[in-house]
Design a protein around this motif. Structure first.
Motif, short mmCIF file in Angstrom:
data_model
loop_
_atom_site.label_atom_id
_atom_site.label_comp_id
_atom_site.label_asym_id
_atom_site.label_seq_id
_atom_site.Cartn_x
_atom_site.Cartn_y
_atom_site.Cartn_z
N GLY A 1 30.88 38.55 38.80
CA GLY A 1 30.93 38.33 37.36
C GLY A 1 32.25 38.81 36.77
O GLY A 1 32.86 38.14 35.93
N GLN A 2 32.73 39.97 37.22
CA GLN A 2 34.02 40.47 36.76
C GLN A 2 35.17 39.59 37.27
O GLN A 2 36.16 39.37 36.57
CB GLN A 2 34.23 41.92 37.22
CG GLN A 2 33.31 42.91 36.56
CD GLN A 2 33.53 42.99 35.06
OE1 GLN A 2 34.64 42.88 34.57
NE2 GLN A 2 32.45 43.16 34.31
N CYS A 3 35.02 39.09 38.48
CA CYS A 3 36.02 38.17 39.03
C CYS A 3 36.16 36.95 38.13
O CYS A 3 37.28 36.54 37.76
CB CYS A 3 35.61 37.75 40.45
SG CYS A 3 36.65 36.46 41.18
N SER B 1 46.30 39.60 26.24
CA SER B 1 47.63 39.00 26.33
C SER B 1 48.50 39.74 27.34
O SER B 1 49.66 39.36 27.55
CB SER B 1 48.30 39.01 24.95
OG SER B 1 48.42 40.35 24.46
N ASN B 2 47.96 40.78 27.95
CA ASN B 2 48.71 41.58 28.93
C ASN B 2 48.51 41.00 30.32
O ASN B 2 47.42 41.12 30.91
CB ASN B 2 48.23 43.03 28.88
CG ASN B 2 49.11 43.94 29.73
OD1 ASN B 2 49.65 43.54 30.76
ND2 ASN B 2 49.24 45.19 29.30
N GLY C 1 46.09 40.34 35.81
CA GLY C 1 46.42 40.22 37.23
C GLY C 1 45.72 41.28 38.07
O GLY C 1 45.22 41.00 39.16
N TYR C 2 45.70 42.52 37.56
CA TYR C 2 45.01 43.59 38.27
C TYR C 2 43.52 43.27 38.39
O TYR C 2 42.92 43.44 39.46
CB TYR C 2 45.19 44.93 37.56
CG TYR C 2 44.39 46.04 38.20
CD1 TYR C 2 44.88 46.73 39.30
CD2 TYR C 2 43.13 46.38 37.71
CE1 TYR C 2 44.13 47.72 39.91
CE2 TYR C 2 42.37 47.37 38.31
CZ TYR C 2 42.88 48.05 39.40
OH TYR C 2 42.13 49.03 40.01
N GLN D 1 38.43 39.73 42.78
CA GLN D 1 38.42 38.63 43.74
C GLN D 1 38.38 39.19 45.16
O GLN D 1 37.64 38.67 46.02
CB GLN D 1 39.65 37.75 43.54
CG GLN D 1 39.50 36.34 44.10
CD GLN D 1 40.63 35.44 43.66
OE1 GLN D 1 41.80 35.74 43.90
NE2 GLN D 1 40.29 34.34 42.99
N ASN D 2 39.15 40.24 45.42
CA ASN D 2 39.12 40.86 46.74
C ASN D 2 37.76 41.47 47.05
O ASN D 2 37.28 41.39 48.20
CB ASN D 2 40.21 41.94 46.85
CG ASN D 2 41.60 41.35 46.96
OD1 ASN D 2 41.77 40.20 47.36
ND2 ASN D 2 42.61 42.13 46.59
#
Length: 259
Positions: free
Chosen positions: A117-119, A129-130, A135-136, A142-143
């Motif tokens: 869900g967080q992925c 907007s950061n 990306g983090y 995803q990992n």
């Protein structure tokens, strides 16, 4: 006495677990579709049923007194315990398979669902907007989803080798399979090619094609995440809708925090 079940749900991974189980058990039930985009799950009438404000929720009035249940894992266990005496989706209580089902059910609700869900959130719906934050988040979740998929791949390999079974537990479909299925079907949409996990791909194709499961997946509306993932336009539309929903939720939570 025929079951008198009302399911409050939407076309989402945690919702289709329950409709698939109800269909496979052949139980009559009424569906009330909850509009997540309109935040109906936060309205007082729904919070009376599920104070956590999430789908699904189940009300069972079979014995003349409402049993109200939230949390998909608890609902699956309830259906198995009360309405599956032939163990179509379960195993005899106290058996090794019974406890293995509990293992995988708790594993899904505590790991696969929240992490994936967080992925999806950071990949598609994040409104920050950061780019560093986004990306983090994508890399982190995803990992972790890949790791959890690898756990499922290993389990299916063991089942195939030791029991010649296509399922997560024992020799037949169980609520453990249904708990995981809705999330695994989001693999490509989560940016994880299903072909990276061949046994998991075989499992999801097989289980989702079972007629009762397929009907459950398409209730209350067609479960089209595979089609969405294949289309850039549909993915963009889903992402925009999801981001708008997240923004509305954030603004509501901010107002509540200021009271």
């Amino acid at each position: 006495m025929a079951p008198e079940l009302t399911l409050y749900t939407a076309s989402a991974p945690n919702g289709v677990k329950i409709t698939a189980a109800l269909e496979f058990l052949g139980l009559p039930y009424k569906v009330v579709t909850v509009s997540l985009s309109a935040l109906e799950q936060k309205e007082p009438w729904f919070l009376e049923i599920n104070p956590n404000g999430r789908i699904p929720a189940l009300v069972d009035n079979t014995d003349g007194k409402d049993v109200r249940l939230m949390e998909s894992g608890a609902i699956l266990l309830y259906l198995a315990d009360k309405y599956d005496p032939e163990h179509k989706l379960s195993f005899e209580q106290g058996s090794p398979e019974y406890y293995e089902v509990l293992e995988w059910l708790f594993w899904q609700v505590g790991g696969l669902g929240p992490m994936q869900g967080q992925c999806l959130h950071f990949l598609h719906y994040c409104v920050t907007s950061n780019p560093d934050v986004r990306g983090y988040g994508i890399n982190r979740y995803q990992n972790e989803t890949r790791r959890l998929f690898s756990v499922l791949e290993t389990r299916l390999a063991k089942q195939k080798e030791t029991k010649n079974s296509k399922f997560l537990v024992g020799d037949h479909l169980s609520i453990a399979d249904l708990a995981c299925l809705g999330w695994v079907l989001f693999d490509t949409y989560a940016g994880i090619p299903s072909e990276d996990y061949p046994l998991l791909k075989e499992w999801q194709d097989y289980v989702s094609a079972i007629p009762e499961v397929k009907k459950g997946l398409d209730t209350p509306s067609p479960f089209m995440i595979k089609e969405v993932a294949k289309s850039k336009d549909m993915t963009k539309m889903a992402a925009e809708a999801g981001a708008a929903w997240i923004k509305i939720q954030f603004e509501q939570q901010l107002k509540l925090g200021q009271k």
